[in-house]
Design a protein around this motif. Structure first.
Motif, PDB file in Angstrom:
ATOM      1  N   ASP A   6       0.828  -1.205   0.000  1.00 18.75           N
ATOM      2  CA  ASP A   6       0.000   0.000   0.000  1.00 18.75           C
ATOM      3  C   ASP A   6       0.861   1.253   0.000  1.00 18.75           C
ATOM      4  O   ASP A   6       1.681   1.467   0.897  1.00 18.75           O
ATOM      5  CB  ASP A   6      -0.910  -0.013   1.227  1.00 18.75           C
ATOM      6  CG  ASP A   6      -1.893   1.146   1.237  1.00 18.75           C
ATOM      7  OD1 ASP A   6      -2.033   1.814   0.181  1.00 18.75           O
ATOM      8  OD2 ASP A   6      -2.501   1.388   2.288  1.00 18.75           O
ATOM      9  N   GLU A  27       1.641   3.361 -13.787  1.00 20.83           N
ATOM     10  CA  GLU A  27       0.360   2.692 -13.573  1.00 20.83           C
ATOM     11  C   GLU A  27       0.374   1.858 -12.302  1.00 20.83           C
ATOM     12  O   GLU A  27      -0.562   1.914 -11.493  1.00 20.83           O
ATOM     13  CB  GLU A  27       0.026   1.805 -14.773  1.00 20.83           C
ATOM     14  CG  GLU A  27      -0.388   2.570 -16.022  1.00 20.83           C
ATOM     15  CD  GLU A  27      -0.642   1.657 -17.201  1.00 20.83           C
ATOM     16  OE1 GLU A  27      -1.185   2.144 -18.202  1.00 20.83           O
ATOM     17  OE2 GLU A  27      -0.291   0.453 -17.134  1.00 20.83           O
ATOM     18  N   LEU A  28       1.419   1.069 -12.103  1.00 18.81           N
ATOM     19  CA  LEU A  28       1.452   0.195 -10.935  1.00 18.81           C
ATOM     20  C   LEU A  28       1.579   0.984  -9.637  1.00 18.81           C
ATOM     21  O   LEU A  28       0.957   0.640  -8.625  1.00 18.81           O
ATOM     22  CB  LEU A  28       2.602  -0.804 -11.071  1.00 18.81           C
ATOM     23  CG  LEU A  28       2.332  -1.952 -12.044  1.00 18.81           C
ATOM     24  CD1 LEU A  28       3.563  -2.815 -12.227  1.00 18.81           C
ATOM     25  CD2 LEU A  28       1.175  -2.820 -11.545  1.00 18.81           C
ATOM     26  N   GLU A  31      -1.834   2.399  -8.988  1.00 21.21           N
ATOM     27  CA  GLU A  31      -2.756   1.353  -8.553  1.00 21.21           C
ATOM     28  C   GLU A  31      -2.505   0.954  -7.100  1.00 21.21           C
ATOM     29  O   GLU A  31      -3.409   0.474  -6.409  1.00 21.21           O
ATOM     30  CB  GLU A  31      -2.650   0.143  -9.474  1.00 21.21           C
ATOM     31  CG  GLU A  31      -3.234   0.402 -10.855  1.00 21.21           C
ATOM     32  CD  GLU A  31      -2.853  -0.666 -11.879  1.00 21.21           C
ATOM     33  OE1 GLU A  31      -2.321  -1.717 -11.464  1.00 21.21           O
ATOM     34  OE2 GLU A  31      -3.082  -0.441 -13.079  1.00 21.21           O
ATOM     35  N   LEU A  53      -4.363   8.496 -15.933  1.00 19.69           N
ATOM     36  CA  LEU A  53      -4.368   7.900 -14.598  1.00 19.69           C
ATOM     37  C   LEU A  53      -5.531   8.438 -13.774  1.00 19.69           C
ATOM     38  O   LEU A  53      -6.213   7.684 -13.070  1.00 19.69           O
ATOM     39  CB  LEU A  53      -3.042   8.185 -13.891  1.00 19.69           C
ATOM     40  CG  LEU A  53      -1.811   7.460 -14.443  1.00 19.69           C
ATOM     41  CD1 LEU A  53      -0.552   7.935 -13.724  1.00 19.69           C
ATOM     42  CD2 LEU A  53      -1.956   5.952 -14.300  1.00 19.69           C
ATOM     43  N   ALA A  56      -8.716   6.893 -14.635  1.00 15.16           N
ATOM     44  CA  ALA A  56      -8.865   5.536 -14.106  1.00 15.16           C
ATOM     45  C   ALA A  56      -9.100   5.536 -12.597  1.00 15.16           C
ATOM     46  O   ALA A  56      -9.127   4.473 -11.962  1.00 15.16           O
ATOM     47  CB  ALA A  56      -7.625   4.711 -14.434  1.00 15.16           C
ATOM     48  N   HIS A  58      -7.229   7.341 -10.255  1.00 11.15           N
ATOM     49  CA  HIS A  58      -6.029   7.502  -9.450  1.00 11.15           C
ATOM     50  C   HIS A  58      -5.677   8.979  -9.277  1.00 11.15           C
ATOM     51  O   HIS A  58      -6.233   9.853  -9.940  1.00 11.15           O
ATOM     52  CB  HIS A  58      -4.855   6.759 -10.100  1.00 11.15           C
ATOM     53  CG  HIS A  58      -5.138   5.333 -10.411  1.00 11.15           C
ATOM     54  ND1 HIS A  58      -5.550   4.434  -9.447  1.00 11.15           N
ATOM     55  CD2 HIS A  58      -5.098   4.629 -11.585  1.00 11.15           C
ATOM     56  CE1 HIS A  58      -5.738   3.241  -9.999  1.00 11.15           C
ATOM     57  NE2 HIS A  58      -5.468   3.340 -11.299  1.00 11.15           N
ATOM     58  N   ARG A 222       4.847  -3.124 -17.686  1.00 10.19           N
ATOM     59  CA  ARG A 222       4.375  -3.437 -16.336  1.00 10.19           C
ATOM     60  C   ARG A 222       5.237  -4.494 -15.657  1.00 10.19           C
ATOM     61  O   ARG A 222       5.257  -4.576 -14.425  1.00 10.19           O
ATOM     62  CB  ARG A 222       2.905  -3.851 -16.365  1.00 10.19           C
ATOM     63  CG  ARG A 222       1.966  -2.681 -16.649  1.00 10.19           C
ATOM     64  CD  ARG A 222       0.520  -3.140 -16.787  1.00 10.19           C
ATOM     65  NE  ARG A 222      -0.028  -3.644 -15.545  1.00 10.19           N
ATOM     66  CZ  ARG A 222      -0.744  -2.920 -14.683  1.00 10.19           C
ATOM     67  NH1 ARG A 222      -0.987  -1.641 -14.933  1.00 10.19           N
ATOM     68  NH2 ARG A 222      -1.219  -3.463 -13.583  1.00 10.19           N
TER      69      ARG A 222
END
Length: 253
Positions: A6, A27-28, A31, A53, A56, A58, A222
């Motif tokens: 986290d 992206e990761l 996320e 982002l 999506a 974020h 990724r």
């Protein structure tokens, strides 16, 4: 287990985050809950990636930076700290990979590669680690070098690999100096990734062992981002001056 990965409440800055491997990294991290700042020489693409982002769900922002220009780096870092506070995560991902054969190499090509791939990350660390230290909460620095340092090579990469070797060495020096501040510094070595930068790289044909197809197939952005994510998370709180090579098994062929 989810808590171990986290990054909620953390700010992460990714250089070269507007395209290629940088997109997968950004992206990761997003996320995982981080607020991701896309730092790129292409301000329009950086803003577009930040918008993607945010679209999506974020948290993201962007900043323009030319890693080959010290003034630009200083200004960009100051802007990010002013708007978002000290980033807790810095990913030095941006890099040039154009090719020139060694016997035909130019000082201009050498200097440009080293300015962007090695001096730029040094400047980013210098500026943002100051902010991390002032914030007093530790931090993470992840340098993205190249699996070419351990053998996935093609002709024409003398300047590129020299700059990435310098970046890997910078990891060791920075890890030692920043450990007392709770800041870890680690390296990721990407294998072959079919990014626009790799496909569109200028120079002679890429001849050499690096053209072999790795056992697990070509990596994707990724895949590299996964290694960066590990170094960035609480799982790696006691990991510093270490290297992960993500080469899809190339090193065993």
């Amino acid at each position: 287990m989810a808590e171990a990965f986290d990054l909620s409440g953390r700010v992460a800055l990714v250089t070269g985050g507007a395209s290629g491997i940088g997109v997968g990294i950004a992206e990761l991290l997003a996320e995982a809950g981080a607020t991701v700042v896309i730092a790129d020489i292409d301000a329009t693409r950086a803003a577009a990636q930040a918008d993607a982002l945010k679209g999506a769900g974020h948290q993201a922002a962007s900043v323009a930076v030319d890693l080959g220009d010290e003034t630009s780096v200083i200004a960009a870092c100051a802007d990010v700290v002013e708007r978002h506070g000290a980033p807790w995560i810095l990913v030095n991902n941006a890099g040039l990979q154009h090719r020139e054969l060694l016997l035909e190499g130019s000082v201009r090509h050498w200097d440009r590669n080293n300015a962007v791939n090695a001096r730029g990350p040094f400047l980013m660390i210098r500026e943002l680690a100051k902010a991390m230290v002032a914030a007093g909460q530790g931090g993470r620095v992840i340098n993205v070098a190249s699996s070419g340092l351990i053998g996935q090579m093609v002709q024409g990469l003398s300047a590129y690999l020299a700059s990435k070797g310098a970046l890997a060495a910078l990891t060791q020096a920075a890890a030692m100096e920043l450990a007392e501040h709770g800041i870890t510094v680690n390296t990721v070595l990407p294998g072959g990734v079919g990014t626009p930068g790799a496909i569109g790289a200028e120079g002679p044909p890429p001849i050499g062992p690096g053209n072999r197809r790795p056992p697990l197939g070509m990596c994707e952005p990724r895949d590299i981002g996964s290694a960066v994510l590990y170094f960035a998370t609480p799982m790696a709180r006691h990991v510093t001056n270490q290297t992960i090579c993500v080469d899809a098994g190339f090193s065993i062929t």
